[in-house]
Write a protein that holds these residues in place. Sequence first.
Motif, PDB file in Angstrom:
ATOM      1  N   MET A 394       0.826  -1.206   0.000  1.00 49.35           N
ATOM      2  CA  MET A 394       0.000   0.000   0.000  1.00 49.35           C
ATOM      3  C   MET A 394       0.860   1.257   0.000  1.00 49.35           C
ATOM      4  O   MET A 394       0.583   2.222  -0.716  1.00 49.35           O
ATOM      5  CB  MET A 394      -0.928  -0.005   1.217  1.00 49.35           C
ATOM      6  CG  MET A 394      -2.026  -1.044   1.174  1.00 49.35           C
ATOM      7  SD  MET A 394      -3.015  -1.000   2.694  1.00 49.35           S
ATOM      8  CE  MET A 394      -4.276  -2.224   2.325  1.00 49.35           C
ATOM      9  N   ARG A 395       1.925   1.246   0.800  1.00 50.89           N
ATOM     10  CA  ARG A 395       2.813   2.405   0.827  1.00 50.89           C
ATOM     11  C   ARG A 395       3.483   2.591  -0.524  1.00 50.89           C
ATOM     12  O   ARG A 395       3.675   3.711  -0.989  1.00 50.89           O
ATOM     13  CB  ARG A 395       3.870   2.242   1.923  1.00 50.89           C
ATOM     14  CG  ARG A 395       3.309   2.249   3.325  1.00 50.89           C
ATOM     15  CD  ARG A 395       4.392   2.480   4.377  1.00 50.89           C
ATOM     16  NE  ARG A 395       5.562   1.659   4.168  1.00 50.89           N
ATOM     17  CZ  ARG A 395       5.694   0.405   4.579  1.00 50.89           C
ATOM     18  NH1 ARG A 395       4.684  -0.178   5.218  1.00 50.89           N
ATOM     19  NH2 ARG A 395       6.798  -0.276   4.364  1.00 50.89           N
ATOM     20  N   GLY A 399      -0.099   4.950  -0.808  1.00 52.04           N
ATOM     21  CA  GLY A 399      -1.166   4.892   0.180  1.00 52.04           C
ATOM     22  C   GLY A 399      -2.482   4.356  -0.338  1.00 52.04           C
ATOM     23  O   GLY A 399      -3.476   4.346   0.397  1.00 52.04           O
ATOM     24  N   ALA A 400      -2.525   3.908  -1.594  1.00 49.10           N
ATOM     25  CA  ALA A 400      -3.768   3.356  -2.136  1.00 49.10           C
ATOM     26  C   ALA A 400      -4.180   2.131  -1.330  1.00 49.10           C
ATOM     27  O   ALA A 400      -3.383   1.219  -1.124  1.00 49.10           O
ATOM     28  CB  ALA A 400      -3.586   2.989  -3.603  1.00 49.10           C
ATOM     29  N   GLY A 401      -5.423   2.115  -0.881  1.00 52.27           N
ATOM     30  CA  GLY A 401      -5.917   1.004  -0.077  1.00 52.27           C
ATOM     31  C   GLY A 401      -5.976   1.306   1.403  1.00 52.27           C
ATOM     32  O   GLY A 401      -6.724   0.663   2.141  1.00 52.27           O
ATOM     33  N   MET A 406      -3.686   5.839   9.266  1.00 52.27           N
ATOM     34  CA  MET A 406      -2.783   4.706   9.091  1.00 52.27           C
ATOM     35  C   MET A 406      -1.454   4.976   9.772  1.00 52.27           C
ATOM     36  O   MET A 406      -0.886   6.066   9.668  1.00 52.27           O
ATOM     37  CB  MET A 406      -2.572   4.408   7.612  1.00 52.27           C
ATOM     38  CG  MET A 406      -1.895   5.500   6.822  1.00 52.27           C
ATOM     39  SD  MET A 406      -2.578   5.769   5.173  1.00 52.27           S
ATOM     40  CE  MET A 406      -4.067   6.699   5.557  1.00 52.27           C
ATOM     41  N   ASN A 407      -0.977   3.986  10.521  1.00 47.82           N
ATOM     42  CA  ASN A 407       0.342   4.063  11.119  1.00 47.82           C
ATOM     43  C   ASN A 407       1.371   4.070  10.000  1.00 47.82           C
ATOM     44  O   ASN A 407       1.327   3.226   9.103  1.00 47.82           O
ATOM     45  CB  ASN A 407       0.571   2.841  12.011  1.00 47.82           C
ATOM     46  CG  ASN A 407       1.040   3.220  13.390  1.00 47.82           C
ATOM     47  OD1 ASN A 407       1.844   4.134  13.533  1.00 47.82           O
ATOM     48  ND2 ASN A 407       0.551   2.520  14.407  1.00 47.82           N
ATOM     49  N   SER A 408       2.305   5.000  10.031  1.00 48.64           N
ATOM     50  CA  SER A 408       3.247   5.084   8.926  1.00 48.64           C
ATOM     51  C   SER A 408       4.569   5.657   9.407  1.00 48.64           C
ATOM     52  O   SER A 408       4.721   6.067  10.558  1.00 48.64           O
ATOM     53  CB  SER A 408       2.674   5.948   7.794  1.00 48.64           C
ATOM     54  OG  SER A 408       3.419   5.793   6.604  1.00 48.64           O
ATOM     55  N   GLY A 409       5.533   5.672   8.501  1.00 44.45           N
ATOM     56  CA  GLY A 409       6.842   6.222   8.805  1.00 44.45           C
ATOM     57  C   GLY A 409       7.558   6.573   7.524  1.00 44.45           C
ATOM     58  O   GLY A 409       7.174   6.147   6.435  1.00 44.45           O
ATOM     59  N   LYS A 425       2.820  17.118  -3.202  1.00 41.23           N
ATOM     60  CA  LYS A 425       1.704  16.426  -3.860  1.00 41.23           C
ATOM     61  C   LYS A 425       2.151  15.379  -4.874  1.00 41.23           C
ATOM     62  O   LYS A 425       1.426  14.414  -5.133  1.00 41.23           O
ATOM     63  CB  LYS A 425       0.778  17.440  -4.542  1.00 41.23           C
ATOM     64  CG  LYS A 425       1.400  18.200  -5.710  1.00 41.23           C
ATOM     65  CD  LYS A 425       0.410  19.178  -6.322  1.00 41.23           C
ATOM     66  CE  LYS A 425       1.023  19.945  -7.494  1.00 41.23           C
ATOM     67  NZ  LYS A 425       0.051  20.910  -8.071  1.00 41.23           N
ATOM     68  N   GLU A 426       3.348  15.539  -5.456  1.00 45.80           N
ATOM     69  CA  GLU A 426       3.802  14.599  -6.480  1.00 45.80           C
ATOM     70  C   GLU A 426       4.762  13.551  -5.937  1.00 45.80           C
ATOM     71  O   GLU A 426       5.336  12.780  -6.699  1.00 45.80           O
ATOM     72  CB  GLU A 426       4.466  15.365  -7.629  1.00 45.80           C
ATOM     73  CG  GLU A 426       3.514  16.290  -8.373  1.00 45.80           C
ATOM     74  CD  GLU A 426       4.199  17.076  -9.471  1.00 45.80           C
ATOM     75  OE1 GLU A 426       5.394  16.825  -9.730  1.00 45.80           O
ATOM     76  OE2 GLU A 426       3.542  17.942 -10.069  1.00 45.80           O
ATOM     77  N   SER A 427       4.925  13.524  -4.623  1.00 47.00           N
ATOM     78  CA  SER A 427       5.877  12.595  -4.023  1.00 47.00           C
ATOM     79  C   SER A 427       5.197  11.297  -3.624  1.00 47.00           C
ATOM     80  O   SER A 427       4.068  11.295  -3.124  1.00 47.00           O
ATOM     81  CB  SER A 427       6.526  13.230  -2.789  1.00 47.00           C
ATOM     82  OG  SER A 427       7.230  12.267  -2.036  1.00 47.00           O
ATOM     83  N   GLY A 428       5.916  10.195  -3.805  1.00 50.26           N
ATOM     84  CA  GLY A 428       5.399   8.908  -3.365  1.00 50.26           C
ATOM     85  C   GLY A 428       5.297   8.789  -1.862  1.00 50.26           C
ATOM     86  O   GLY A 428       4.634   7.888  -1.346  1.00 50.26           O
TER      87      GLY A 428
END
Length: 509
Positions: A394-395, A399-401, A406-409, A425-428
């Motif tokens: 998903m990451r 982040g789709a899904g 959501m816990n993230s880092g 906005k254009e960054s993964g």
Amino acid sequence: MGLLAGIAAGTSALADQKPIVVLLPAEPIGLDPMFSTSSADITLSINDTLFKLDNDGKIIPAVAESIRMIDPLTWEIRLRPGLVFQDDEPANADAVVFTFDRAKKLFAAGQGDLNFAMGALKYDRVEKVDDLTVRLVMKEPDPIVTSHLVNPEFSILPPKYYSENPPEKVAFAPVGLGGYRFVSYEPGAGLVLKAFDKYWQGKPPVDDVIVKAVPEVATRVSEMKAGSADLMTGVPADLKADLEGDGVTVVTAASYLRQFINIKQGRHPALADMRVRQALNYAADCGEIATELLGGLVKCRIDLVNPPNDDPGLKPYPYDPEKAKALLDEAGWVPGPDGVRAKDGVRLSLNFDTTAGFYLMDKETAQVLADDWKAVGIEIKDLKVIDASVSAQMRANQGAGFRDLMNSGSGPDYTCQGDLLLVHKESGSNRMSWVDDKFEQMFKAFRQEFDPSKWPEMCRAAQAYVAEQAPVVWLFNAPSLYGVSKRLTFHPRADGRLYLGSVLQGEQE
């Protein structure tokens, strides 16, 4: 997530002993560096990039020997002579041009895991000058191109091998320039790597490494204690004392890994309101998490930009439930009969995704936050634990899904401009789908400014604005905890990644 760690073999005699076994929390998504940045610990061991980060986070030449700016849009890169891939193809200008052409074509076709890399390095093309020289032509000025060239997605690839073999083969049979060459991979059994004797930095001192995915934390701990593994990542803080002893040491390393809760845009209408996002921050008792769950290992902060580029005067959101309630009232979300807030018939009821053991005390942190938010009228309808490999996928897809929270880092870039990609906005890395026109204007001006004397003020202004907008729930920089067997002397890096191709020589204990 670019970060690396050095592993020191016990002695040179270790090469004649059983393989070193490394335990990770998830199976690799794939081993093609353009399709699997969530498997960067492995791909960085098999591959190498034009530039890399040393143990102190300094950008140093790798496959490249030097770089110079021709004009604001053109950079000339000189390559190291005599390098060969693990299949003996020459690593030359043709390989560099092939690599960047491949990345561009895949990205245009919507293939691969290239959102972050292509969002960071906005290049038009790479041209061959001679066998050892290429020119990188940018779409827009960028004074920190080398910081983007360290990304594993831009690992230099052998043209013949990757052109003649189908994607399904190269996905799990990679060939690169790194310190370890691929031998075999079987899910559950592990990935087998062999030291590459023609590696440009010298053959690593450990001949054989097996990297195994063991999702369950308890199983990883048991394998370490039984002596069947040598290195474990992601040791939970509450199991540190249990793991130590029996020939195992727990190494705690300060880290630039930023841990936070993503607030997903485009799902629940409340989350588009800055006041609601701020309320989520004020209602989160980060201090309790830091002291009770993590034993004082972390310090709560606005973990957008890492030292030394962060603004020390930028204070974290204090724990203030009453302020959170006031903001929610102001935004029109009022408590219902059951205490859950609602507006225009819509309940402030959110879904929360978390991993268990992938980030430091991630599941436990999520449970504390769910209780904190309930106290101010925000309901966590479904707190769902998802598998680490699913979360990684998903990451990788920006982040789709993921659902509302959501816990993230995210790892560091070691530049302010690079760290700010987290919310570009254009960054993964922007897995929140947060878009803010004012920030984008600030960021564009900053990333195209070539005068370093102007960077600190531009950095501080961007940090302050994003902190106020609260696109995430800010938490802390999570330290890295490793279980290390007595066979190894382990030197962790601040970025937290394992770079097996940069092993160090040590003394066996």
